[in-house]
Design an enzyme around this catalytic site. Structure first.
Site, PDB file in Angstrom:
ATOM      1  CB  ALA A 188     -28.296 -48.042  20.666  1.00 36.06           C
ATOM      2  CB  SER A 241     -24.910 -50.867  23.258  1.00 38.78           C
ATOM      3  OG  SER A 241     -24.253 -50.710  24.500  1.00 38.78           O
ATOM      4  CB  THR A 278     -24.468 -54.028  15.580  1.00 38.28           C
ATOM      5  OG1 THR A 278     -23.796 -55.221  15.919  1.00 38.28           O
ATOM      6  CG2 THR A 278     -25.964 -54.333  15.541  1.00 38.28           C
ATOM      7  CG  ASP A 279     -20.758 -57.595  13.670  1.00 36.53           C
ATOM      8  OD1 ASP A 279     -21.399 -57.410  14.725  1.00 36.53           O
ATOM      9  OD2 ASP A 279     -19.603 -58.073  13.653  1.00 36.53           O
ATOM     10  CD  GLU A 280     -24.269 -58.577  18.573  1.00 37.43           C
ATOM     11  OE1 GLU A 280     -25.370 -58.947  18.989  1.00 37.43           O
ATOM     12  OE2 GLU A 280     -23.288 -58.368  19.303  1.00 37.43           O
ATOM     13  CG  ASP A 293     -26.028 -39.777  26.187  1.00 40.48           C
ATOM     14  OD1 ASP A 293     -25.184 -40.348  25.483  1.00 40.48           O
ATOM     15  OD2 ASP A 293     -26.628 -40.353  27.133  1.00 40.48           O
ATOM     16  CE1 TYR A 301     -20.839 -64.554  30.491  1.00 41.21           C
ATOM     17  CE2 TYR A 301     -21.768 -63.745  28.434  1.00 41.21           C
ATOM     18  CZ  TYR A 301     -21.494 -63.573  29.778  1.00 41.21           C
ATOM     19  OH  TYR A 301     -21.893 -62.414  30.403  1.00 41.21           O
ATOM     20  CE1 TYR A 307     -27.383 -53.397  20.434  1.00 40.10           C
ATOM     21  CE2 TYR A 307     -26.234 -55.307  19.529  1.00 40.10           C
ATOM     22  CZ  TYR A 307     -26.359 -53.930  19.662  1.00 40.10           C
ATOM     23  OH  TYR A 307     -25.467 -53.097  19.033  1.00 40.10           O
ATOM     24  CE  LYS A 338     -27.884 -50.564  16.619  1.00 43.71           C
ATOM     25  NZ  LYS A 338     -27.756 -49.118  16.925  1.00 43.71           N
ATOM     26  CB  ALA A 341     -34.550 -58.575  17.150  1.00 41.56           C
TER      27      ALA A 341
END
Ligand code: NAD
Ligand code: DAU
Length: 356
Positions: A82, A84, A133-135, A32, A216, A159, A163, A161
């Site tokens: 990452a 994140s 990630t699901d993003e 790390d 937000y 982020y 990943k 993009a």
């Protein structure tokens, strides 16, 4: 026998290591960089006798990673390392490209050089598991079906993009070089040790400090929440039984709007730690939206269930109560991670969202 975990001082990585060592006698090499999000206190519950070796370093340093692989000869690598946080990627995408793209590339190259020299059973059983990630799938409209493994990638933030780029490289290293990879794409996690820039721990810490709870936009964006220990269990199952070159979507079937999440947190805090000034809901404040804010994420985790027999243990209702209790019992951890740097970042983020 040993495994190498990257990003093991972060939120999910530290939960994974703690659980791994409870279930398996094998050694964990934890690499790390200790960015703002990495904290060795997360692992302070490990006894000195536990087979955990911490190595401070960067996944982008190929030579360093290769020397660790040669020295420790792991049977698997689990890549959590990452940058994140989506908001940080909007303010400063450079670190995201460096770690998530360049870092993953260098880690893959180091792994490939190591794996190609392995022989026989060691070579056949070695695994590289990439945690994603699901993003990467982009944003869903309310009536859309949940993301499945064949959904086209459409990342919308720096982020996601970065990943997505890392996922594509992992896939390519399998198809081109035969590297034995597995990829997991998971929905939003919550639980112990999550850094208080993310929605759930941020709302808990702000409520306890009597600060605004910033929502937000209209608060109706939807995320699909998974208790972190269920994610860790899913990763262990994929490592054990996943088919090489495959991707697995991991999710909790807990779709909630952000405003539902925040009111639930307020209700539980009202119950566990009532404030004489009144319900914590009085602190809810609607603020300027996140640019490019994805509307809805939802994971179809049927492949995990049908192929690998995994389903989550916790519902949102059980997981969120445990999480809030954990934060209330670990206020010193919260104080120690919210350093001067953290305050500077939050002030800058809030300035852009018009929070006084
Ligand atoms: P985190 O930000 O809490 O932890 C990341 C860790 O990686 C930190 O300890 C940090 O010091 C370390 N790190 C960063 N750059 C590094 C580098 N160049 N070399 C070595 N270490 C480095 O993140 P997290 O929430 O625990 O996420 C872990 C992984 O899971 C990430 O890959 C993330 O994309 C993925 N993921 C997270 C979620 C979520 O909801 N948190 C959901 C799905 C997938
Ligand atoms: O979906 C998986 C992803 O979930 C992971 O890949 C990321 O690493 C992780 O950070 C998380 O990304 P999100 O952007 O969904 O998480 P975050 O906690 O930042 O925000 C969750 C939702 O809450 C999102 O719709 C934005 C909103 N939000 C967030 C913050 C920090 C607010 O309304 N107010 C806030 O102060």
């Amino acid at each position: 026998m040993s495994i190498l975990v990257t990003g093991g001082a972060g939120f999910i990585g530290s939960n994974f290591i703690i659980e791994w060592l409870q279930q398996s006698p094998s050694r964990v090499i934890n690499v790390d960089k200790l960015t703002y999000a990495g904290n060795l206190q997360n692992l302070s519950c490990l006894a000195e006798t536990e087979p955990h070796i911490f190595c401070h370093g960067d996944i982008a340093d190929q030579g360093f990673i290769e020397s660790l692989l040669t020295e420790h000869k792991p049977t698997a690598i689990i890549n959590f390392a990452a940058e994140s946080h989506v908001d940080r990627s909007i303010h400063g995408p450079g670190d995201f490209i460096q770690t998530n793209v360049v870092g993953t590339f260098n880690l893959l190259q180091a792994t490939r050089n190591y794996w190609e020299k392995l022989e026989g059973e060691d070579k056949a059983t070695f695994r590289f598991l990439h945690v994603s990630t699901d993003e990467v799938y982009g944003s869903l409209a309310p009536q859309d079906p949940a993301f499945c493994e064949t959904t086209a990638f459409a990342p919308n933030s720096p982020y996601s993009a970065s990943k997505a780029a890392s996922d594509h490289m992992v896939r390519a290293w399998h198809h081109t070089y035969g590297l034995p990879v597995l990829t997991t794409n998971c929905s939003n996690n919550y639980g112990p040790f999550q850094f208080p820039e993310k929605l759930i721990p941020l709302m808990i810490i702000n409520a306890l400090n009597g600060k605004p709870l910033p929502i937000y936009g209209d608060g109706l964006n939807v995320r699909d929440w998974l208790y972190v220990k269920d994610h860790c269990a899913a990763i262990r199952v994929v490592l054990d039984k996943g088919r090489l070159g495959e991707t697995y979507n991991i999710g909790g079937y807990n779709e909630k709007t952000n405003i539902e999440i925040v009111t639930t947190i307020c209700d539980i805090l009202d119950d566990l730690q009532p404030n004489p000034a009144g319900s914590y809901k009085r602190l809810i404040t609607y603020v300027t939206d996140r640019p490019g804010h994805d509307r809805r994420y939802a994971i179809d985790a049927q492949k995990m269930k049908n192929e690998l027999g995994w389903t989550p243990d916790d519902t949102f209702e059980t997981g969120i109560r445990k999480t809030i209790e954990w934060y209330l019992n670990n206020l010193t951890w919260l104080e120690s991670v919210t350093s001067g740097d953290y305050r500077t970042w939050m002030d800058r983020n809030y300035e852009q969202r018009n929070i006084g």
